[in-house]
Write a protein that holds these residues in place. Sequence first.
Motif, short mmCIF file in Angstrom:
data_model
loop_
_atom_site.label_atom_id
_atom_site.label_comp_id
_atom_site.label_asym_id
_atom_site.label_seq_id
_atom_site.Cartn_x
_atom_site.Cartn_y
_atom_site.Cartn_z
N THR A 1 -6.60 -46.56 35.25
CA THR A 1 -5.90 -47.51 34.38
C THR A 1 -6.23 -47.51 32.88
O THR A 1 -7.83 -47.05 32.54
N GLY A 2 -5.19 -47.58 32.01
CA GLY A 2 -6.00 -47.96 30.67
C GLY A 2 -5.16 -46.89 29.53
O GLY A 2 -5.54 -46.77 28.50
N GLY A 3 -4.30 -46.08 30.73
CA GLY A 3 -3.73 -44.65 29.09
C GLY A 3 -2.57 -45.42 29.02
O GLY A 3 -2.23 -46.50 28.95
N GLY A 4 -2.93 -44.69 27.54
CA GLY A 4 -1.42 -44.97 26.34
C GLY A 4 -1.16 -44.32 25.45
O GLY A 4 -1.93 -42.89 25.38
N SER A 5 -0.53 -44.32 24.39
CA SER A 5 -0.26 -43.64 22.71
C SER A 5 -0.96 -44.12 21.96
O SER A 5 -0.67 -45.46 21.74
N VAL A 6 -1.50 -43.69 21.28
CA VAL A 6 -2.25 -44.18 20.68
C VAL A 6 -2.07 -42.92 19.17
O VAL A 6 -2.29 -41.53 19.83
N GLN A 7 -2.97 -43.14 17.49
CA GLN A 7 -3.16 -42.54 16.78
C GLN A 7 -4.52 -41.88 16.83
O GLN A 7 -5.08 -42.36 17.32
N ALA A 8 -4.29 -40.65 16.26
CA ALA A 8 -6.09 -40.25 15.45
C ALA A 8 -6.83 -40.98 15.03
O ALA A 8 -6.37 -42.00 14.40
N GLY A 9 -8.18 -41.54 15.72
CA GLY A 9 -8.87 -42.04 15.51
C GLY A 9 -9.01 -43.22 15.96
O GLY A 9 -9.93 -44.38 15.87
N GLU A 10 -8.19 -43.51 16.98
CA GLU A 10 -8.23 -44.53 17.40
C GLU A 10 -8.78 -44.28 19.07
O GLU A 10 -9.35 -43.93 18.91
N SER A 11 -9.24 -45.35 19.66
CA SER A 11 -9.60 -45.83 21.16
C SER A 11 -8.52 -46.14 21.98
O SER A 11 -7.80 -47.02 21.91
N LEU A 12 -9.57 -45.75 22.97
CA LEU A 12 -8.87 -46.41 25.29
C LEU A 12 -9.95 -46.11 25.55
O LEU A 12 -10.87 -45.86 25.32
N ARG A 13 -10.05 -47.50 26.46
CA ARG A 13 -11.07 -47.40 27.75
C ARG A 13 -10.34 -47.57 28.96
O ARG A 13 -9.44 -48.11 29.03
N LEU A 14 -10.34 -46.54 29.45
CA LEU A 14 -9.84 -46.18 31.15
C LEU A 14 -10.87 -46.28 31.81
O LEU A 14 -11.92 -47.08 32.04
N SER A 15 -10.08 -46.89 32.60
CA SER A 15 -11.12 -47.39 34.49
C SER A 15 -10.21 -46.95 35.34
O SER A 15 -9.51 -46.81 35.51
N CYS A 16 -11.13 -46.75 36.49
CA CYS A 16 -11.06 -46.46 38.01
C CYS A 16 -11.98 -46.84 38.64
O CYS A 16 -12.47 -47.32 38.83
N LEU A 17 -10.59 -47.23 39.17
CA LEU A 17 -11.49 -47.97 40.87
C LEU A 17 -11.18 -48.03 42.01
O LEU A 17 -10.35 -47.24 42.59
N GLY A 18 -12.42 -48.01 42.77
CA GLY A 18 -12.20 -47.40 43.95
C GLY A 18 -14.05 -46.75 44.53
O GLY A 18 -14.60 -45.83 43.21
N PRO A 19 -14.04 -46.04 45.67
CA PRO A 19 -13.01 -46.36 46.29
C PRO A 19 -13.06 -47.56 47.46
O PRO A 19 -12.02 -47.02 48.74
N GLY A 20 -13.98 -48.64 47.16
CA GLY A 20 -14.37 -49.24 48.09
C GLY A 20 -15.32 -48.54 49.25
O GLY A 20 -15.55 -47.40 49.43
N GLY A 21 -15.68 -49.13 50.03
CA GLY A 21 -16.91 -49.95 50.28
C GLY A 21 -17.86 -49.50 50.02
O GLY A 21 -18.30 -49.08 49.32
N THR A 22 -19.26 -49.91 50.96
CA THR A 22 -20.76 -50.06 50.37
C THR A 22 -21.76 -48.92 50.86
O THR A 22 -22.63 -48.24 51.21
N ARG A 23 -21.29 -47.89 52.04
CA ARG A 23 -22.06 -47.29 53.04
C ARG A 23 -22.08 -45.66 52.54
O ARG A 23 -22.51 -45.74 51.94
N CYS A 24 -20.92 -45.22 52.12
CA CYS A 24 -20.96 -44.22 50.93
C CYS A 24 -20.66 -44.50 49.75
O CYS A 24 -20.29 -45.27 48.85
N GLN A 25 -21.65 -43.76 49.46
CA GLN A 25 -22.15 -43.77 48.08
C GLN A 25 -21.75 -42.44 47.24
O GLN A 25 -21.69 -41.43 47.88
N TYR A 26 -21.12 -43.09 45.63
CA TYR A 26 -20.32 -42.35 45.23
C TYR A 26 -21.14 -41.35 43.76
O TYR A 26 -21.63 -42.67 43.29
N ASP A 27 -21.34 -40.22 43.46
CA ASP A 27 -21.32 -39.81 41.77
C ASP A 27 -19.75 -39.76 41.64
O ASP A 27 -18.84 -39.28 41.73
#
Length: 121
Positions: free
Chosen positions: A7-33
Amino acid sequence: QLSLVETGGGSVQAGESLRLSCLGPGGTRCQYDKSWFRQAPGVERQFVSRINLDDTTTYADSVKGRFTISQDRAKDEMYLQMNTLKPEDTATYYCKTDLRRGPNWCVREHWGRGTQVNVSS
């Protein structure tokens, strides 16, 4: 395998900022880079940034000094703070996981469906 949500995408002008987020994959036993990639129309998917379990990070030269990757493992979320955006940053941004450790049944990698970032000049 898709089990990440960006989430977090959008349309901006040059020089502006955005913050993307990535949720998942869930669980705790499998650990990921975790990583961010991006793909512009007619261009191969490109690496943007990576954050490892130990919070070490790497960046593509094109975003170094402008983008910052981070994660909150308690929330199972990864972020990409994008500052001083340029038109050439326009792309669909995807998050990805790579299994670092866990039982044999852990899924080795996941992808999200992407979030669109448009930067106008």
